[in-house]
Design a protein around this motif. Structure first.
Motif, PDB file in Angstrom:
ATOM      1  N   LEU A 185       0.896  -1.197   0.051  1.00 59.54           N
ATOM      2  CA  LEU A 185       0.083  -0.076  -0.011  1.00 59.54           C
ATOM      3  C   LEU A 185       1.042   1.204  -0.055  1.00 59.54           C
ATOM      4  O   LEU A 185       0.523   2.260  -0.478  1.00 59.54           O
ATOM      5  N   GLU A 186       1.866   1.021   0.517  1.00 58.70           N
ATOM      6  CA  GLU A 186       3.146   2.389   0.801  1.00 58.70           C
ATOM      7  C   GLU A 186       3.807   2.416  -0.870  1.00 58.70           C
ATOM      8  O   GLU A 186       4.588   3.443  -0.908  1.00 58.70           O
ATOM      9  N   GLY A 187       3.591   1.421  -1.529  1.00 57.80           N
ATOM     10  CA  GLY A 187       4.225   1.363  -2.772  1.00 57.80           C
ATOM     11  C   GLY A 187       5.669   1.214  -2.922  1.00 57.80           C
ATOM     12  O   GLY A 187       6.735   1.127  -3.662  1.00 57.80           O
ATOM     13  N   LYS A 188       6.258   0.509  -1.721  1.00 63.96           N
ATOM     14  CA  LYS A 188       7.487  -0.206  -1.464  1.00 63.96           C
ATOM     15  C   LYS A 188       8.082  -1.214  -2.157  1.00 63.96           C
ATOM     16  O   LYS A 188       8.887  -1.433  -2.565  1.00 63.96           O
ATOM     17  N   ILE A 189       6.958  -2.092  -2.459  1.00 63.19           N
ATOM     18  CA  ILE A 189       6.881  -3.327  -3.352  1.00 63.19           C
ATOM     19  C   ILE A 189       5.850  -3.222  -4.126  1.00 63.19           C
ATOM     20  O   ILE A 189       4.634  -2.877  -3.984  1.00 63.19           O
ATOM     21  N   THR A 190       5.889  -3.943  -5.284  1.00 58.78           N
ATOM     22  CA  THR A 190       4.632  -4.279  -6.212  1.00 58.78           C
ATOM     23  C   THR A 190       4.103  -5.570  -6.062  1.00 58.78           C
ATOM     24  O   THR A 190       2.770  -5.715  -6.535  1.00 58.78           O
ATOM     25  N   SER A 191       4.605  -6.504  -5.514  1.00 61.13           N
ATOM     26  CA  SER A 191       4.080  -7.955  -5.265  1.00 61.13           C
ATOM     27  C   SER A 191       4.895  -8.759  -4.147  1.00 61.13           C
ATOM     28  O   SER A 191       6.045  -8.170  -3.684  1.00 61.13           O
ATOM     29  N   LYS A 192       4.020  -9.618  -3.566  1.00 59.23           N
ATOM     30  CA  LYS A 192       4.860 -10.383  -2.522  1.00 59.23           C
ATOM     31  C   LYS A 192       3.985 -11.675  -2.451  1.00 59.23           C
ATOM     32  O   LYS A 192       2.806 -11.762  -2.419  1.00 59.23           O
TER      33      LYS A 192
END
Length: 353
Positions: A185-192
């Motif tokens: 949600l904070e845009g630090k990663i795009t997928s996990k």
């Protein structure tokens, strides 16, 4: 000019505005208007009417004329009416055109509903749970697989965070899920991709594998898509294999392989941190005689009794292993020699009883 001549002139020319007298020889103004609009529905027609025929002029307006002007009229008055009619022509849409637009919209709505229904049927036939989360991480959509997996209905699910359904009273799993959601949600990663235990409505734990992907719209994270699969059987099989790899099947103590790993680890900590550890090595006297005279089954019973007896007195941090047929090892972390001797004597006294 007669009505018929006027129609011929109209059919053979192109006119921005038609000025039509309501009274024409040989054909009524209504009939002329109908013929004109039948040929060109968007044509702007202004009616000229005598003082006594205003009601008829109003009827012609209903039929499709854009305005009327009573006779006699002045030039300036006619110019204003024609100017207004010219402007109205730009926005005039015939009934046929309007109906066609309405039908087109209806057809598109029907196609959209059919496509939406097909997508819904497809999602509801999947065994994978599919979710969409909003930009606060709250569940806004889920398919039927979620209810089949957890017994939670939409009314109990929508608006909640997926972290709310993590299993465990200590809150660790909930914090783990929330942390990964916040990263997206904070845009630090795009997928996990993560694994955790989900709690069903009856509070039963189920291992699940979850794939998170962000929904990026208009330069920001607008939400998260979730694909969630039940991996409980696979996870339990992995845990069982891991247990078998490190434990003795007869006594359920740690095996020789695990003993070697722990011994190496403790030796490294002893060198690096100057910790003192102890090792007690035990074997059973005359155990072969028991196997030979009473059978291996009785020997197995004795091995399990020895394991249970020593296991009942060992400390929580001690590592108790079966390293051979009748051989056992007890690793004593952070234990001085005197304390190790005391524990050894306690075990010997226990086994002699």
């Amino acid at each position: 000019m007669t009505g018929a001549q006027g129609i011929d002139a109209f059919l053979n020319g192109s006119f921005d505005i038609v000025l039509l007298d309501i009274q024409l020889p040989g054909m009524s103004g209504c009939e002329v208007l109908n013929r004109i609009l039948l040929h060109k529905p968007e044509q702007a027609v202004v009616i000229m009417t005598a003082h006594g025929s205003t009601e008829l002029a109003e009827e012609l307006l209903i039929r499709g004329a854009v305005d009327f002007i009573p006779k006699p009229f002045k030039g300036e008055q006619l110019r204003r009416v024609l100017a207004i009619a010219a402007q109205r022509e730009n926005y005039l849409v015939s009934n046929a055109q309007f109906e066609e637009k309405v039908l087109t919209i209806k057809r598109r709505e029907e196609q959209y509903r059919e496509l939406s229904d097909a997508h819904t049927r497809l999602l509801n036939h999947l065994s994978t749970v599919v979710m969409e989360l909003d930009n606060n991480g709250c569940i806004k959509f889920t398919n039927k697989a979620w209810t089949q997996l957890t017994d939670y209905g939409n009314d109990e699910t929508l608006g909640s965070s997926l972290a709310d359904f993590a299993f465990g009273d200590d809150g660790n799993a909930r914090r783990f899920v929330s942390h990964n959601l916040n990263l997206l949600l904070e845009g630090k990663i795009t997928s996990k991709r993560i694994e955790f235990q989900l709690a069903t409505k009856s509070n039963q734990p189920i291992w699940v594998e979850v794939q998170f992907n962000d929904l990026f719209r208009k330069g920001r994270v607008a939400g998260i898509t979730v694909n969630l699969d039940n991996i409980d059987d696979r996870k339990k099989a992995e845990m069982q294999l891991s247990h078998l790899a490190s434990h003795d099947t007869l006594t359920n103590l740690y095996n020789r392989h695990y003993f070697d790993k722990e011994l190496t680890r403790l030796a490294q900590t002893a060198r690096g941190q100057e910790n003192i550890h102890a090792l007690l090595y035990l074997d059973l006297d005359h155990f072969k005689v028991i196997n030979d005279t009473q059978g291996h089954h009785q020997g197995d019973v004795i091995l399990k009794e020895v394991a249970d007896a020593i296991g009942s007195v060992k400390r929580e941090e001690d590592v108790f292993c079966r390293v051979g047929g009748d051989e056992f090892a007890l690793l004593l972390p952070r234990t001085q020699k005197d304390e190790a001797r005391k524990i050894g004597r306690q075990i010997c006294d226990l086994l002699q009883q």
